[in-house]
Design a protein around this motif. Structure first.
Motif, mmCIF file in Angstrom:
data_model
loop_
_atom_site.group_PDB
_atom_site.id
_atom_site.type_symbol
_atom_site.label_atom_id
_atom_site.label_comp_id
_atom_site.label_asym_id
_atom_site.label_seq_id
_atom_site.Cartn_x
_atom_site.Cartn_y
_atom_site.Cartn_z
ATOM 1 N N GLY A 41 74.086 -6.900 2.133
ATOM 2 C CA GLY A 41 74.039 -7.847 1.022
ATOM 3 C C GLY A 41 72.638 -8.242 0.622
ATOM 4 N N SER A 42 71.636 -7.497 1.081
ATOM 5 C CA SER A 42 70.267 -7.886 0.740
ATOM 6 C C SER A 42 69.828 -7.281 -0.590
ATOM 7 N N GLY A 43 70.691 -6.508 -1.226
ATOM 8 C CA GLY A 43 70.359 -6.035 -2.559
ATOM 9 C C GLY A 43 69.915 -4.590 -2.633
ATOM 10 N N LYS A 44 70.137 -3.816 -1.588
ATOM 11 C CA LYS A 44 69.669 -2.431 -1.601
ATOM 12 C C LYS A 44 70.410 -1.595 -2.637
ATOM 13 N N THR A 45 71.741 -1.719 -2.593
ATOM 14 C CA THR A 45 72.521 -0.950 -3.572
ATOM 15 C C THR A 45 72.200 -1.391 -4.991
ATOM 16 N N THR A 46 72.022 -2.686 -5.168
ATOM 17 C CA THR A 46 71.665 -3.178 -6.498
ATOM 18 C C THR A 46 70.340 -2.582 -6.954
ATOM 19 N N LEU A 47 69.390 -2.470 -6.026
ATOM 20 C CA LEU A 47 68.106 -1.859 -6.392
ATOM 21 C C LEU A 47 68.316 -0.423 -6.865
ATOM 22 N N VAL A 48 69.138 0.311 -6.115
ATOM 23 C CA VAL A 48 69.426 1.695 -6.520
ATOM 24 C C VAL A 48 70.059 1.708 -7.904
ATOM 25 N N ASN A 49 71.005 0.802 -8.124
ATOM 26 C CA ASN A 49 71.652 0.737 -9.437
ATOM 27 C C ASN A 49 70.667 0.417 -10.541
ATOM 28 N N LEU A 50 69.711 -0.437 -10.248
ATOM 29 C CA LEU A 50 68.708 -0.788 -11.253
ATOM 30 C C LEU A 50 67.836 0.416 -11.578
ATOM 31 N N LEU A 51 67.477 1.161 -10.547
ATOM 32 C CA LEU A 51 66.593 2.303 -10.775
ATOM 33 C C LEU A 51 67.298 3.406 -11.546
ATOM 34 N N THR A 52 68.625 3.518 -11.350
ATOM 35 C CA THR A 52 69.330 4.646 -11.973
ATOM 36 C C THR A 52 70.099 4.253 -13.221
ATOM 37 N N GLY A 53 69.942 3.014 -13.672
ATOM 38 C CA GLY A 53 70.526 2.637 -14.953
ATOM 39 C C GLY A 53 71.963 2.165 -14.888
ATOM 40 N N PHE A 54 72.563 2.126 -13.688
ATOM 41 C CA PHE A 54 73.945 1.669 -13.619
ATOM 42 C C PHE A 54 74.043 0.170 -13.817
ATOM 43 N N VAL A 55 72.941 -0.524 -13.561
ATOM 44 C CA VAL A 55 72.885 -1.959 -13.809
ATOM 45 C C VAL A 55 71.597 -2.214 -14.570
ATOM 46 N N LYS A 56 71.686 -3.087 -15.581
ATOM 47 C CA LYS A 56 70.464 -3.387 -16.340
ATOM 48 C C LYS A 56 69.770 -4.591 -15.719
ATOM 49 N N PRO A 57 68.458 -4.514 -15.534
ATOM 50 C CA PRO A 57 67.754 -5.646 -14.923
ATOM 51 C C PRO A 57 67.666 -6.824 -15.894
ATOM 52 N N ASP A 58 67.624 -8.046 -15.314
ATOM 53 C CA ASP A 58 67.396 -9.224 -16.158
ATOM 54 C C ASP A 58 65.944 -9.252 -16.619
ATOM 55 N N LEU A 59 65.092 -8.804 -15.737
ATOM 56 C CA LEU A 59 63.648 -8.845 -15.996
ATOM 57 C C LEU A 59 63.046 -7.628 -15.314
ATOM 58 N N GLY A 60 61.862 -7.242 -15.760
ATOM 59 C CA GLY A 60 61.146 -6.186 -15.055
ATOM 60 C C GLY A 60 61.305 -4.822 -15.686
ATOM 61 N N ARG A 61 60.498 -3.887 -15.187
ATOM 62 C CA ARG A 61 60.502 -2.552 -15.780
ATOM 63 C C ARG A 61 60.571 -1.482 -14.696
ATOM 64 N N VAL A 62 61.102 -0.352 -15.072
ATOM 65 C CA VAL A 62 61.069 0.817 -14.205
ATOM 66 C C VAL A 62 60.313 1.903 -14.954
ATOM 67 N N ILE A 63 59.306 2.469 -14.303
ATOM 68 C CA ILE A 63 58.495 3.469 -14.985
ATOM 69 C C ILE A 63 58.546 4.770 -14.212
ATOM 70 N N TYR A 64 58.930 5.823 -14.904
ATOM 71 C CA TYR A 64 59.080 7.124 -14.262
ATOM 72 C C TYR A 64 58.104 8.093 -14.899
ATOM 73 N N ARG A 65 57.205 8.611 -14.127
ATOM 74 C CA ARG A 65 56.197 9.549 -14.620
ATOM 75 C C ARG A 65 55.526 9.028 -15.890
ATOM 76 N N GLY A 66 55.146 7.769 -15.839
ATOM 77 C CA GLY A 66 54.371 7.219 -16.943
ATOM 78 C C GLY A 66 55.157 6.693 -18.123
ATOM 79 N N SER A 67 56.487 6.971 -18.178
ATOM 80 C CA SER A 67 57.215 6.421 -19.321
ATOM 81 C C SER A 67 58.311 5.486 -18.827
ATOM 82 N N GLU A 68 58.604 4.511 -19.646
ATOM 83 C CA GLU A 68 59.545 3.485 -19.216
ATOM 84 C C GLU A 68 60.991 3.979 -19.327
ATOM 85 N N ILE A 69 61.765 3.739 -18.291
ATOM 86 C CA ILE A 69 63.173 4.133 -18.337
ATOM 87 C C ILE A 69 64.102 2.938 -18.170
ATOM 88 N N THR A 70 63.563 1.734 -18.185
ATOM 89 C CA THR A 70 64.400 0.547 -17.986
ATOM 90 C C THR A 70 65.534 0.511 -19.013
#
Ligand SMILES: Nc1ncnc2c1ncn2[C@@H]1O[C@H](COP(=O)(O)OP(=O)(O)O)[C@@H](O)[C@H]1O
Ligand SMILES: [Mg+2]
Lengths: 253, 296, 336
Positions: A41-70
């Motif tokens: 319950g510490s949020g690991k799966t949620t982090l994975v979901n945020l990185l892969t687009g299954f969950v949209k973050p409330d705040l923050g950005r994800v950058i993959y090879r220089g371009s934003e994928i949030t």
């Protein structure tokens, strides 16, 4: 090569009242194997979901090879090469194991990477299954997925990811639910993939195995990052011991 | 100029009445859906069933009005309850079958009435109280005031019911998290059956206060389902505030189109609203339905 | 002593599963019979028009039309889209065809293909925002759209309003009238069956069973759903386009509930997910409802009853039942 492949900046996610992820930032270098650990319950799966687009973050950005994928759709992110396994396995239960792989093999990404004439999808699928330890000459690859043991389903998840020839592989507790011998045979596969240059983020509860192969380990607790460093440093970190290892040691013993 | 002066209060008052009518119609459908996830496509059928039941009780059995109303609300609620135990329980969780079964039930009820000959102009329900008053120069009959009163009453009732009674709390529990609720000893099937009963009873209440405004015709049944669904789509199916806001928007939009254009255009408002909302926010203005955010 | 029913494959079924199936006439016949027989019947029936009479030829044609709608329903169901409004496809195809003929005086040979294409395209565009919705949500939207479109035409008085457009060109001759629906049905039936058994079909069914896993396989599920809706729309709009010229008039009845509920009943009665099932269902229902013409609207009550009984009691459907009997036998075995 010291290029950054993926960077998360200040990710935050709340579910109603529950804070699942708070201000998590990290970077992943090309070819690195990053371990992510943390209590349940510490949020690991949620982090994975945020990185892969299954969950949209409330705040923050994800950058993959220089371009934003949030906030991009999951299939777009997968198409860019970020591929994940699910902690709760999600096979196509009515299909034979090898047919499970035909679906990702049908994707435009595979068409592009493998070119037109890569042969029959079924053959490619069987090869992939062999790579993750399905016995080629047995009936196992042809069995209906719902009849396979859980350990096989976990490896089917891995094969499903490999079918896409990922650039960044994210494994969400791949080893949970596998037997000791299955872990022992899957670990070298991951090591090999990593040594071939694949970047990997590995969420894991089996600390012993993880600490052996990870280049770096990040620790989450109540959604916040409390440590990030080499496995040795993390193991000695007091905050980590308090939050995580303290309670975990008894279980492992 | 003078004309405008009367028009504005009239739009305000009749818009409100219209909105309450829409909300009354939509509430039962959305209540059931919000709690048990069952989209009760038999809703229009139940609505009309209760209308005809009151009529039959009044005209064949000569019941007094109040008794007929009570009996009808009870019977329609029971009908919903029985529908769950007899039909839905067996197909629970299979969206396809749930939808088809309730849809078929609704169509069956409506067409059965059509076949039985309930298609002439003699089928009207009496006003609860005849007469009218002037509000800001606009004539409003008592029946319409009743509708507003009952609409508001129902919303308040629902609020207290779901926040302060045991059944109501278990409704909310199931709606929020079925598994946790079950593990706390709430019986999921009984709650779902009750939710269907409540939804149906609300259809009956709506029918009893709204139907006297016109004649009871079979097509009203389809229309009611359409309205319930349209309001639900615009507001968000399981959200009570969503239903209220959507009713206000649609209700006023209709009255305004009806006043400034032609009354027939009122129905087009639904289509426009639905297309607009679906394009922008497919889950409705207040809908909680999120496609991806379930636990992975 | 307790007994339990056990089902076993017939020997011939087991033999037919490998390549040797083609080594004996008996086995070839076993495989071919269930496929060839219905095709042959469909192709021959129109030739016998003097024997069966024009009335029953018309019933045959309407069965084909409803079967087409049922097929289109089934294709959507196999991507997990439950539709309660096949009339949307039917009406769209019918109105566009009628409009092309009425306004531009195009002949049926052009209007029907154009109407089919444009109808399918129109429906796909109209439904594209809701392809993100699953299950009940999608069903709700599809239920309302045809009804509202009919209302729209009624109030705006476009496309002939309540009266509709009449005096449209008739179909050139009776053979076309009889054979075009039959051929279209066979094309769709075998085409869809083929499609769903290809890898493409696996993707579609994957979306129905587990859309997130498909998405994590780098596949744009909305694009695939849209494709499925388009294909289904082709079948449905064709049915509408054809009927427009057959009746030589198109009106609001094209969006009527009948065109939604009949295909749905056919699909559920025949067996969802097999394409053959919905076709069989249509060929049971339409003639049956012709025989029930005398009871008027009670017919619809009757469809509803069939629907409820099938959904609750016989979810497998007629087709799967027949297939089971054909391939397997049952025997009682002792247990315990
Ligand atoms: N879809 C969701 N809705 C509500 N709460 C959620 C959802 N997903 C996760 N959570 C909550 O977020 C927290 C973190 O969960 P998770 O990421 O699954 O943890 P882990 O994978 O580390 O065990 C938990 O408290 C969980 O209950
Ligand atoms: Mg987890």
């Amino acid at each position: 090569m010291d290029k950054t492949i993926l960077a998360a900046e200040n990710l935050c996610k709340n579910f109603g009242g529950v804070t699942a992820i708070v201000e998590v930032s990290f970077e992943l270098k090309e070819g690195e194997l990053l371990g992510v650990i943390g209590p349940n319950g510490s949020g690991k799966t949620t982090l994975v979901n945020l990185l892969t687009g299954f969950v949209k973050p409330d705040l923050g950005r994800v950058i993959y090879r220089g371009s934003e994928i949030t906030g991009k759709a999951p299939y777009r992110i997968a198409e860019l090469g970020i591929v994940r396994t699910f902690q709760m396995v999600k096979p196509f239960y009515q299909l034979p194991a090898f047919k499970n792989l035909v679906i990702p093999l049908y994707s435009p990404r595979v068409k592009k990477l493998r070119g037109g004439g890569y042969g029959d999808r079924d053959d490619v699928a069987i090869d992939l299954l062999e790579d993750v330890g399905f016995e080629r000459d047995s009936f196992v690859p042809y069995k209906i997925a719902s009849s396979l043991p859980h350990g096989y389903l976990k490896r089917l998840e891995l094969a499903r990811c490999l079918a896409l020839r990922p650039d960044l592989l994210i494994l969400d507790e791949l080893f949970s639910g596998m037997s000791m011998s299955e872990v022992a045979s899957t670990l070298p596969i991951i090591e090999r993939l990593n040594s071939e240059g694949l970047s990997i983020i590995m969420v894991e509860h089996r600390l012993k195995e993880l600490f052996r192969i990870a280049n770096r380990v990040m620790v989450l607790n109540f959604g916040a990052k409390i440590a990030d460093g080499s496995p040795r440093d993390v193991m000695e970190n007091d905050a980590v011991k308090a939050a995580y290892l303290g309670s975990e040691e008894e279980e492992d013993a | 100029m003078d004309c405008r002066k009367i028009m504005l209060p009239s739009i305000i008052i009749y818009g409100l009445i219209n909105s309450v009518i829409l909300a009354l119609i939509a509430m039962g459908f959305s209540l059931t859906f919000g709690i048990s996830g069952v989209a009760n496509f038999a809703y229009g059928g139940f609505y009309l069933f209760s209308g005809f039941l009151v009529w039959m009780l009044l005209n064949y059995l000569k019941f007094p009005l109040i008794l007929a109303i009570m009996v009808t609300i009870g019977v329609t609620g029971l009908l919903g309850f029985v529908t769950y135990w007899v039909i839905l329980l067996r197909v629970r969780g299979i969206a396809l079958s749930e939808v088809i079964a309730t849809f078929a039930l609704g169509v069956g009820i409506l067409e059965l009435f059509r076949w039985m000959g309930f298609v002439t102009y003699e089928f009207t329900l009496p006003y609860l109280k005849k007469g009218m008053i002037l509000i800001a120069g606009v004539p409003v009959d008592y029946q319409r005031l009743f509708i507003i009163g009952i609409g508001l009453g129902l919303v308040l009732f629902l609020y207290f019911f779901t926040h302060y009674t045991r059944i109501g709390l278990s409704f909310r529990g199931i709606a929020q998290n079925e598994r946790t609720a079950i593990s706390l000893g709430i019986k999921s099937d009984r709650t779902a059956a009750l939710s269907l009963a409540f939804g149906s009873a609300m259809a009956a209440v709506a029918a009893i206060v709204i139907l006297p405004l016109g004649i009871i015709s079979i097509n009203t049944g389809y229309e009611v389902l359409l309205i319930a669904v349209a309001v639900g789509i615009v507001g968000g199916l399981e959200s009570v505030p969503g239903i209220l806001v959507a009713s206000l928007i649609l209700g006023y939009a209709q009255v305004i189109t009806g006043t400034y254009f032609k009354p027939e255009w009122m129905m087009v408002v639904y289509l426009a609203a639905i297309v607009l909302v679906l394009g922008i926010r497919p889950s409705g203005l207040f809908g909680k339905f999120k496609e991806l955010e379930e636990r992975v | 002593m307790k007994y339990r029913k056990e089902r076993l494959d017939r020997g011939i079924k087991a033999r037919c599963e490998d390549i040797f199936a083609l080594s004996s006439y008996r086995e070839i016949l076993y495989l071919a019979f269930p496929r060839v027989l219905p095709v042959a019947v469909l192709l021959i029936l129109p030739l016998l028009k003097d024997v069966v009479g024009l009335y029953w030829e018309k019933v045959l044609m309407i069965s084909c039309i409803i079967a087409l709608l049922a097929l289109s329903w089934d294709l959507m169901a196999s991507v997990g889209l439950i539709s309660l409004g096949q009339a949307l496809f039917f009406g769209a195809g019918a109105y566009i065809t009628g409009f092309l003929n009425h306004a531009f005086k195009l002949p049926p040979i052009l209007t029907i293909p154009l109407g089919t294409l444009a109808g399918a395209l129109f429906c796909t565009l109209l439904l594209s925002p809701v392809l993100r919705l699953r299950g009940v949500y999608f069903a709700i939207v599809t239920l309302t759209l045809p009804l509202l479109l009919a209302r729209f035409i009624e109030t705006t008085k476009i496309l002939g309003g309540t009266e509709g457009m009449s005096g449209l060109s008739p179909l050139p001759d009776i053979w076309i009238e009889m054979y075009v629906p039959v051929l279209a049905l066979l094309l769709c039936l075998f085409g869809f069956r083929r499609l769903i058994n290809e890898d493409y079909g696996l993707v579609l069914q994957g979306i129905r069973d587990n859309d997130r896993a498909v998405m994590s396989g780098a596949i744009n599920i909305y694009w695939f759903k849209a494709q499925a809706v388009f294909l289904a729309g082709l079948a449905g709009s064709f049915a509408g386009a054809f009927m427009t010229h057959y009746n030589q008039v198109v009106g609001m009845a094209a969006f009527a509930m009948d065109y939604s509920i009949l295909p749905l009943t056919a699909a559920v009665l025949g067996g969802v997910g097999s394409f053959a099932g919905p076709t069989i269902g249509a060929f049971i229902l339409v003639p049956l409802s012709e025989m029930l013409r005398a009871v008027g609207t009670l017919r619809v009550v009757f469809y509803s009853a069939i629907l409820i009984i099938c959904v609750v009691g016989l979810p497998e459907g007629v087709f799967h039942y027949i297939r089971r009997k054909y391939h397997q036998f049952e025997r009682m075995v002792e247990v315990g």
